[in-house]
Design a protein around this motif. Structure first.
Motif, PDB file in Angstrom:
ATOM      1  N   LEU A  48      16.308 -22.357  20.779  1.00 59.72           N
ATOM      2  CA  LEU A  48      16.621 -23.716  21.264  1.00 59.72           C
ATOM      3  C   LEU A  48      18.174 -23.585  21.615  1.00 59.72           C
ATOM      4  O   LEU A  48      18.669 -24.361  22.395  1.00 59.72           O
ATOM      5  N   GLU A  49      18.925 -23.014  21.044  1.00 55.10           N
ATOM      6  CA  GLU A  49      20.167 -22.603  21.120  1.00 55.10           C
ATOM      7  C   GLU A  49      20.520 -22.102  22.713  1.00 55.10           C
ATOM      8  O   GLU A  49      21.370 -22.502  23.372  1.00 55.10           O
ATOM      9  N   GLY A  56      21.727 -27.892  31.326  1.00 55.96           N
ATOM     10  CA  GLY A  56      22.782 -28.936  31.993  1.00 55.96           C
ATOM     11  C   GLY A  56      23.192 -30.099  31.056  1.00 55.96           C
ATOM     12  O   GLY A  56      23.291 -30.076  29.847  1.00 55.96           O
ATOM     13  N   ASP A  57      23.211 -31.171  31.701  1.00 53.36           N
ATOM     14  CA  ASP A  57      23.558 -32.439  31.064  1.00 53.36           C
ATOM     15  C   ASP A  57      23.012 -32.809  29.766  1.00 53.36           C
ATOM     16  O   ASP A  57      23.794 -33.188  28.997  1.00 53.36           O
ATOM     17  N   LEU A  58      21.685 -32.927  29.796  1.00 56.27           N
ATOM     18  CA  LEU A  58      21.037 -33.414  28.450  1.00 56.27           C
ATOM     19  C   LEU A  58      21.365 -32.474  27.306  1.00 56.27           C
ATOM     20  O   LEU A  58      21.685 -32.766  26.202  1.00 56.27           O
ATOM     21  N   GLU A  59      21.295 -31.104  27.473  1.00 55.46           N
ATOM     22  CA  GLU A  59      21.680 -30.412  26.677  1.00 55.46           C
ATOM     23  C   GLU A  59      23.300 -30.213  26.214  1.00 55.46           C
ATOM     24  O   GLU A  59      23.395 -30.006  24.999  1.00 55.46           O
ATOM     25  N   ALA A  60      23.752 -30.487  27.192  1.00 50.53           N
ATOM     26  CA  ALA A  60      25.459 -30.694  26.778  1.00 50.53           C
ATOM     27  C   ALA A  60      25.826 -31.696  26.029  1.00 50.53           C
ATOM     28  O   ALA A  60      26.516 -31.953  24.955  1.00 50.53           O
ATOM     29  N   ALA A  62      23.477 -33.355  24.039  1.00 52.05           N
ATOM     30  CA  ALA A  62      22.911 -32.789  22.686  1.00 52.05           C
ATOM     31  C   ALA A  62      23.934 -31.977  21.687  1.00 52.05           C
ATOM     32  O   ALA A  62      24.068 -32.445  20.620  1.00 52.05           O
ATOM     33  N   GLU A  63      24.647 -31.268  22.377  1.00 53.79           N
ATOM     34  CA  GLU A  63      25.502 -30.402  21.598  1.00 53.79           C
ATOM     35  C   GLU A  63      26.979 -30.999  21.205  1.00 53.79           C
ATOM     36  O   GLU A  63      27.189 -30.934  20.275  1.00 53.79           O
ATOM     37  N   ALA A  64      27.009 -32.356  22.179  1.00 56.40           N
ATOM     38  CA  ALA A  64      28.446 -33.029  21.826  1.00 56.40           C
ATOM     39  C   ALA A  64      28.021 -33.888  20.507  1.00 56.40           C
ATOM     40  O   ALA A  64      28.792 -34.344  19.805  1.00 56.40           O
ATOM     41  N   VAL A  65      26.801 -34.319  20.367  1.00 49.72           N
ATOM     42  CA  VAL A  65      26.046 -35.023  19.374  1.00 49.72           C
ATOM     43  C   VAL A  65      26.294 -34.231  18.333  1.00 49.72           C
ATOM     44  O   VAL A  65      26.782 -34.570  16.881  1.00 49.72           O
ATOM     45  N   VAL A  66      25.932 -32.755  18.317  1.00 44.86           N
ATOM     46  CA  VAL A  66      25.977 -31.904  17.114  1.00 44.86           C
ATOM     47  C   VAL A  66      27.545 -31.616  16.636  1.00 44.86           C
ATOM     48  O   VAL A  66      27.740 -31.759  15.521  1.00 44.86           O
ATOM     49  N   SER A  67      28.472 -31.546  17.865  1.00 47.91           N
ATOM     50  CA  SER A  67      29.704 -31.431  17.076  1.00 47.91           C
ATOM     51  C   SER A  67      30.421 -32.697  16.440  1.00 47.91           C
ATOM     52  O   SER A  67      31.077 -32.536  15.513  1.00 47.91           O
ATOM     53  N   ALA A  68      29.808 -33.781  17.164  1.00 43.83           N
ATOM     54  CA  ALA A  68      30.350 -35.046  16.237  1.00 43.83           C
ATOM     55  C   ALA A  68      29.740 -35.050  14.918  1.00 43.83           C
ATOM     56  O   ALA A  68      30.622 -35.688  14.096  1.00 43.83           O
ATOM     57  N   PHE A  69      28.699 -34.899  14.974  1.00 49.49           N
ATOM     58  CA  PHE A  69      27.924 -34.848  13.633  1.00 49.49           C
ATOM     59  C   PHE A  69      28.601 -34.233  12.707  1.00 49.49           C
ATOM     60  O   PHE A  69      28.448 -34.412  11.489  1.00 49.49           O
ATOM     61  N   LEU A  70      28.788 -32.879  12.936  1.00 50.59           N
ATOM     62  CA  LEU A  70      29.328 -31.834  11.945  1.00 50.59           C
ATOM     63  C   LEU A  70      30.765 -32.058  11.821  1.00 50.59           C
ATOM     64  O   LEU A  70      31.444 -31.422  10.788  1.00 50.59           O
TER      65      LEU A  70
END
Length: 590
Positions: A48-49, A56-60, A62-70
């Motif tokens: 997954l990582e 591209g954009d969809l994964e980026a 999703a990673e932005a959500v992870v950063s915000a969440f953490l």
């Protein structure tokens, strides 16, 4: 992985506790619900990582959500979707292991075994196609309401099937399929999931029905499917379904309406059938949530005699030495009908035709009562005897019959315990009086409705009205005696003495009937104090419909009159017995 905007699937249970991974997949759920298309496949955390760096954009995003969440700021939308406080559970496809997830957007965590055969579930298209062939009506239904009704017709769902080269669980895969059908309608999805597990609403436990009532309170009932949800309690020895109809009420109270204990009593069955149709069409819910069983002993009520071309009905079960009276076939009062292991008790052996086992229909009835937990029950019968028509009560405190015969010896210990506790005795006496007043209200409602219809009928002359009033006098002759038929002289219920109420609401009998066996009335009016089917004593009323004739079998000139009589009984049950807590029309207080 995120699956079609519905749930997150993980290969190992511990991954459901990985906050970073779950936040990433929760973001994909939202992307999918917005129209994004992602591959659906089993993947490890490392895969997954790697994919997140390449897509591209969809994964980026999703990673932005992870950063915000953490650690970063999170919008209200993301907080609701990715950090909900509710702890949710999911089931394993290959085991019954459950896991917790802190993410409320993940409706269910689906665990996929690491075994290669399980991983081949893949994109779910093969499974979807196989399920649609098994349940075509569900998959072809045009909208959510139609799908719910189609589910009711085939549920509860159990067993397995073959798809994608493996054996799969039908209920678990149907849960996946209905999630795709109903999301984002979370409440309807919940309802569909209960239908898969339990079947139509008449088969649900009381606690689940109360959740349903609260969850959909204030919503249009039509959204949940056709009114009067029907379920099959059992299939008779002749292959006929014993059906039950559920109608949601406006309160947490529950009531049961029973018909067809005796197949010969067709007019009582017709009253129940009319009640079902009226409840389906009623603009408002009843106060009590209700289950109506119009014909318990369906083999007796549906018998045909082809040689004469006329129906042939039966009152009792079996023949010859094995003849059984269905309403004297229960176990002793105060004893649960099943033990801890689920074994069915034996019927009490009185001096009547009790049978060697409790009949399957009676077992199904007692199972329903144990599951549904009604506080009041009405059993609708029919009688041809003069002076025995109306509404009658089996009191919680058993009394001598109207001829002065004492209750059976088996009641003595029960009465001694009541008499030794003055507070209990007073409480039971108060409940008994409320039941008797309820019965009289219903009797008066039947009489008054028919009398008013006759007086206001524009096409009846005075002689015809006199004849119809005479017929009306017999409808509830015991509960509404002659002195009570003049509205100007009618005594308020709270002014009636206990002796007068007993006279109006005690079914005419003699000591032999109490010794014959245990009826539904006697059994349900006594508490079961211990065991898996423990319950309090219930309000139990018997409605004895006057005259055996159904509408269709009445003389041609009397069919409209008989239809009005049947409606009057059904209206009394709907508006008084089911209509309020007190039995007063218009009263909806608890």
């Amino acid at each position: 992985r995120a699956e079609r905007g519905q749930r997150i699937a993980v290969a190992k249970p511990e991954l459901a506790q990985d906050a970073r991974l779950m936040a990433h997949e929760a973001a994909h759920l939202l992307q999918q619900r917005g129209g994004a298309t992602l591959r659906v496949e089993t993947a490890s955390a490392g895969e997954l990582e790697a994919r997140s760096r390449a897509r591209g954009d969809l994964e980026a995003e999703a990673e932005a959500v992870v950063s915000a969440f953490l650690g970063g700021p999170v919008s209200q939308e993301l907080r609701l979707s990715a950090t909900g406080e509710e702890v949710l559970y999911g089931e394993s496809v290959e085991s019954s292991e459950s896991v917790k997830s802190p993410f409320s957007e993940c409706k269910e965590i689906l665990l996929l075994s690491e075994q290669p055969s399980a991983a081949t579930v893949g994109s779910f298209e093969d499974v979807w196609e196989a399920l649609s062939a098994i349940y075509p009506e569900v998959f072809a239904a045009s909208d959510s309401t139609a799908k719910l009704d189609a589910l009711r017709a085939v549920s509860p769902i159990s067993g397995g099937f073959e798809a994608a080269g493996q054996s799969l669980s039908l209920p678990k895969m149907m849960r996946l399929a209905i999630a795709q059908m109903f999301l984002p309608e979370e409440e309807l999805l919940w309802l569909a999931e209960q239908l898969v597990d339990y079947g139509p609403e008449p088969l649900w436990p009381a606690e689940l029905l109360e959740q349903r009532r609260l969850k959909f309170e204030g919503q249009a009932p039509s959204k949940l499917g056709e009114s009067g949800h029907v379920g099959t309690l059992m299939t008779s020895s002749q292959g006929l379904a014993v059906r039950a109809y559920y109608f949601e009420g406006s309160s947490s109270e529950r009531a049961l309406v029973l018909g067809g204990v005796h197949g010969t009593e067709q007019a009582g069955i017709q009253v129940c059938e009319r009640l079902i149709e009226d409840l389906k069409q009623a603009p408002q819910k009843p106060y009590y949530s209700a289950i109506v069983v119009p014909m318990l002993f369906v083999d007796h009520g549906c018998k045909e005699q082809p040689s004469k071309g006329e129906p042939q009905y039966e009152r009792e079960y079996g023949s010859g030495d094995s003849l059984v009276e269905p309403n004297r076939n229960l176990c002793q009062e105060g004893v649960g009908h099943r033990d801890e292991e689920g074994n069915v008790a034996l019927p009490y052996q009185g001096i009547g035709k009790n049978g060697e086992e409790i009949l399957p229909e009676n077992v199904a009835l007692l199972d329903l009562i144990s599951r549904f937990k009604p506080s009041r029950v009405i059993s609708v019968h029919t009688t041809a005897g003069a002076g025995s028509n109306g509404f009658f009560v089996d009191k919680r405190i058993p009394a001598a019959d109207e001829k002065g015969n004492a209750q059976p010896a088996r009641d003595h210990d029960y009465l001694d315990r009541i008499n030794a506790n003055p507070e209990l005795k007073a409480a039971l006496a108060e409940q008994d009086r409320a039941d008797q007043e309820l019965a009289v209200r219903m009797g008066r409602a039947v009489y008054d409705q028919r009398t008013q219809e006759i007086d206001q009928h524009p096409k009846l002359n005075e002689e015809q009205k006199r004849q119809q009033r005479k017929h009306t006098d017999a409808l509830v002759s015991k509960t509404v005696p002659k002195a009570d038929r003049d509205l100007g002289k009618r005594v308020d219920l709270d002014q009636l003495s206990e002796a007068e109420l007993d006279k109006r609401t005690h079914f005419h009998t003699d000591g032999v009937m109490a010794e014959a066996g245990v009826s539904h009335g006697r059994y349900l009016s006594r508490p079961i104090e211990s065991g898996p089917h423990a319950r309090p004593a219930l309000t139990i009323i018997t409605c004895e419909v006057a005259h055996q004739e159904t509408i269709q079998r009445s003389a041609s000139g009397a069919q409209k009159r008989r239809e009005s009589e049947v409606k009057a009984y059904a209206d009394a049950i709907r508006t008084i017995f089911l209509g309020s807590s007190s039995g007063k029309q218009g009263d909806t207080t608890q």
